[in-house]
Motif scaffolding. Structure first.
Motif, PDB file in Angstrom:
ATOM      1  N   PRO A 108      10.419  11.794  14.626  1.00 44.15           N
ATOM      2  CA  PRO A 108      11.428  10.705  15.959  1.00 44.15           C
ATOM      3  C   PRO A 108      12.791  12.024  15.542  1.00 44.15           C
ATOM      4  O   PRO A 108      13.133  12.289  15.314  1.00 44.15           O
ATOM      5  N   LEU A 109      13.555  11.777  17.716  1.00 42.47           N
ATOM      6  CA  LEU A 109      14.438  12.387  17.792  1.00 42.47           C
ATOM      7  C   LEU A 109      15.946  11.572  17.635  1.00 42.47           C
ATOM      8  O   LEU A 109      15.507  10.381  18.132  1.00 42.47           O
ATOM      9  N   LEU A 110      16.518  11.486  16.928  1.00 39.57           N
ATOM     10  CA  LEU A 110      18.151  10.421  16.568  1.00 39.57           C
ATOM     11  C   LEU A 110      19.193  11.184  16.688  1.00 39.57           C
ATOM     12  O   LEU A 110      19.424  12.228  16.473  1.00 39.57           O
ATOM     13  N   ASN A 111      20.085  10.324  17.556  1.00 36.44           N
ATOM     14  CA  ASN A 111      21.468  10.677  17.194  1.00 36.44           C
ATOM     15  C   ASN A 111      22.429   9.388  16.636  1.00 36.44           C
ATOM     16  O   ASN A 111      21.565   8.127  16.941  1.00 36.44           O
ATOM     17  N   GLY A 116      28.889   4.419  15.867  1.00 34.54           N
ATOM     18  CA  GLY A 116      28.813   5.046  14.630  1.00 34.54           C
ATOM     19  C   GLY A 116      27.689   4.619  14.210  1.00 34.54           C
ATOM     20  O   GLY A 116      27.202   4.696  12.766  1.00 34.54           O
ATOM     21  N   LYS A 117      26.220   3.733  14.768  1.00 35.08           N
ATOM     22  CA  LYS A 117      25.156   3.735  14.181  1.00 35.08           C
ATOM     23  C   LYS A 117      23.979   5.044  14.926  1.00 35.08           C
ATOM     24  O   LYS A 117      24.117   5.668  15.659  1.00 35.08           O
ATOM     25  N   LEU A 118      22.624   4.982  14.146  1.00 36.29           N
ATOM     26  CA  LEU A 118      22.274   5.765  13.758  1.00 36.29           C
ATOM     27  C   LEU A 118      20.911   5.236  15.400  1.00 36.29           C
ATOM     28  O   LEU A 118      20.255   3.885  15.058  1.00 36.29           O
ATOM     29  N   ILE A 119      20.752   5.736  16.415  1.00 35.70           N
ATOM     30  CA  ILE A 119      19.844   4.836  17.335  1.00 35.70           C
ATOM     31  C   ILE A 119      18.722   6.132  17.484  1.00 35.70           C
ATOM     32  O   ILE A 119      18.504   7.387  17.697  1.00 35.70           O
ATOM     33  N   SER A 120      17.298   5.905  17.867  1.00 38.21           N
ATOM     34  CA  SER A 120      16.035   6.769  17.521  1.00 38.21           C
ATOM     35  C   SER A 120      16.374   6.718  19.218  1.00 38.21           C
ATOM     36  O   SER A 120      16.355   5.521  19.945  1.00 38.21           O
ATOM     37  N   ARG A 121      16.226   8.307  19.998  1.00 34.73           N
ATOM     38  CA  ARG A 121      16.587   8.337  21.293  1.00 34.73           C
ATOM     39  C   ARG A 121      14.529   9.051  21.773  1.00 34.73           C
ATOM     40  O   ARG A 121      14.693   8.374  22.768  1.00 34.73           O
ATOM     41  N   GLU A 122      13.718   9.540  21.161  1.00 31.89           N
ATOM     42  CA  GLU A 122      12.766  10.268  21.675  1.00 31.89           C
ATOM     43  C   GLU A 122      12.057  10.392  20.155  1.00 31.89           C
ATOM     44  O   GLU A 122      11.519  10.237  19.040  1.00 31.89           O
ATOM     45  N   LYS A 123      10.824   9.876  20.935  1.00 31.63           N
ATOM     46  CA  LYS A 123       9.950  10.214  20.095  1.00 31.63           C
ATOM     47  C   LYS A 123       8.852  11.808  20.384  1.00 31.63           C
ATOM     48  O   LYS A 123       8.231  11.675  21.506  1.00 31.63           O
ATOM     49  N   ILE A 124       9.093  12.696  19.893  1.00 31.10           N
ATOM     50  CA  ILE A 124       8.126  14.042  19.790  1.00 31.10           C
ATOM     51  C   ILE A 124       7.279  14.662  19.193  1.00 31.10           C
ATOM     52  O   ILE A 124       7.224  14.082  17.836  1.00 31.10           O
ATOM     53  N   ARG A 125       5.988  15.156  19.485  1.00 31.41           N
ATOM     54  CA  ARG A 125       4.986  15.144  18.494  1.00 31.41           C
ATOM     55  C   ARG A 125       5.103  17.074  18.434  1.00 31.41           C
ATOM     56  O   ARG A 125       4.767  17.421  19.278  1.00 31.41           O
TER      57      ARG A 125
END
Length: 210
Positions: A108-111, A116-125
Motif C-alpha cells: 500500500p502507498l499512503l500519504n 494530518g491523517k494517514l490515508i491509503s492512496r494506492e495498492k501496488i503489487r
C-alpha cells in the motif's frame, strides 16, 4: 516554540495548549507559541529542521511561527509498507486482507492528508513498482518538479536497503537537491504501528488539499 505531532494522530497538540495556558497564568510575560505540524515522523522533523534553519539565519520567533503556519501543508509525507502484519494487528485491515495482500505482494502507498491523517492512496503489487511510484509522486508534487532544490528526508523501519534504493533514485532524478537525502529510522511509537518494512519519503511541494 513547540512544534507538535499532528492532531490527526495524537493528542500532543491539545496537551501542549493546556500546558501553555497553565504556564502563561504563572509567567504572563513569556512568549509561548504552539504549532500543529499536521505531520509525523521525519516529515514533522523536516518542518522542525527548516524552522531551526530560519532561527539560525536570524529570524524572529514570530517570523518562524508565521512561516510554519503558512507552509506546514507543503511538507509531503509519502510512504509504503511491504509487510501488512502490523496493519492487521492494529485493526486497520482485516486478517483476510492481510493474508491476501501478503500473498499477492501488495504494497500500500499512503500519504498524509491536509488534516494530518494517514490515508491509503494506492495498492501496488511488488516492491520494485511501489519504489518507482513513490519517486513519481515526488516528481509530481515537489516544489519545481525535478528542479527541486530543497531538503529530502527518508525514514525506514528495519529496511534500510529499501530506503537506500529510494534515496539513490531521488538523488539521480533530482540533481539540485540540497545535500544528500537524509535517511533516518522510524521512531518506536510510529514503528509499533507500521511494523518493519516501511519506507517514508518527505519533501517540500505543493499544498496538500485532500
Amino acid at each position: 516554540m513547540h512544534i507538535s505531532l499532528s492532531t490527526g494522530l495524537s493528542g500532543a497538540y491539545n496537551s501542549a495548549c493546556m500546558a501553555k495556558e497553565e504556564l502563561l497564568s504563572r509567567y504572563p510575560e513569556q512568549k509561548i507559541m504552539i504549532v500543529d505540524s499536521l505531520g509525523a515522523s521525519s516529515g514533522y522533523g523536516l518542518l522542525t529542521d527548516l524552522a531551526a534553519d530560519m532561527r539560525d539565519r536570524g529570524s524572529s520567533i514570530e517570523e518562524v511561527y508565521e512561516w510554519l503556519e503558512g507552509n506546514k501543508l507543503n511538507v509531503h509525507h509519502w510512504f509504503f509498507s511491504t509487510d501488512l502484519t502490523h496493519y492487521k494487528r492494529g485493526g486497520r485491515i482485516s486478517a483476510t486482507s492481510a493474508v491476501v495482500g501478503n500473498l499477492l505482494n501488495i504494497c500500500p502507498l499512503l500519504n498524509m492528508s491536509y488534516d494530518g491523517k494517514l490515508i491509503s492512496r494506492e495498492k501496488i503489487r511488488g516492491k520494485k513498482h511501489v519504489i518507482a511510484e513513490i519517486v513519481k509522486k515526488m516528481k509530481k508534487h515537489a516544489e519545481n518538479g525535478i528542479e527541486y532544490s530543497g531538503k529530502c528526508f527518508i525514514s525506514n523501519s528495519a529496511c534500510y536497503d529499501d530506503a537506500r534504493m529510494v534515496a539513490d533514485l531521488i538523488e539521480e532524478k533530482f540533481p539540485n537537491l540540497k545535500g544528500k537525502v537524509m535517511i533516518n529510522s522510524v521512531g518506536t511509537v510510529i514503528g509499533s504501528h507500521t511494523g518493519p518494512g516501511t519506507v517514508a519519503l518527505f519533501f517540500l511541494g505543493d499544498k496538500r488539499i485532500d
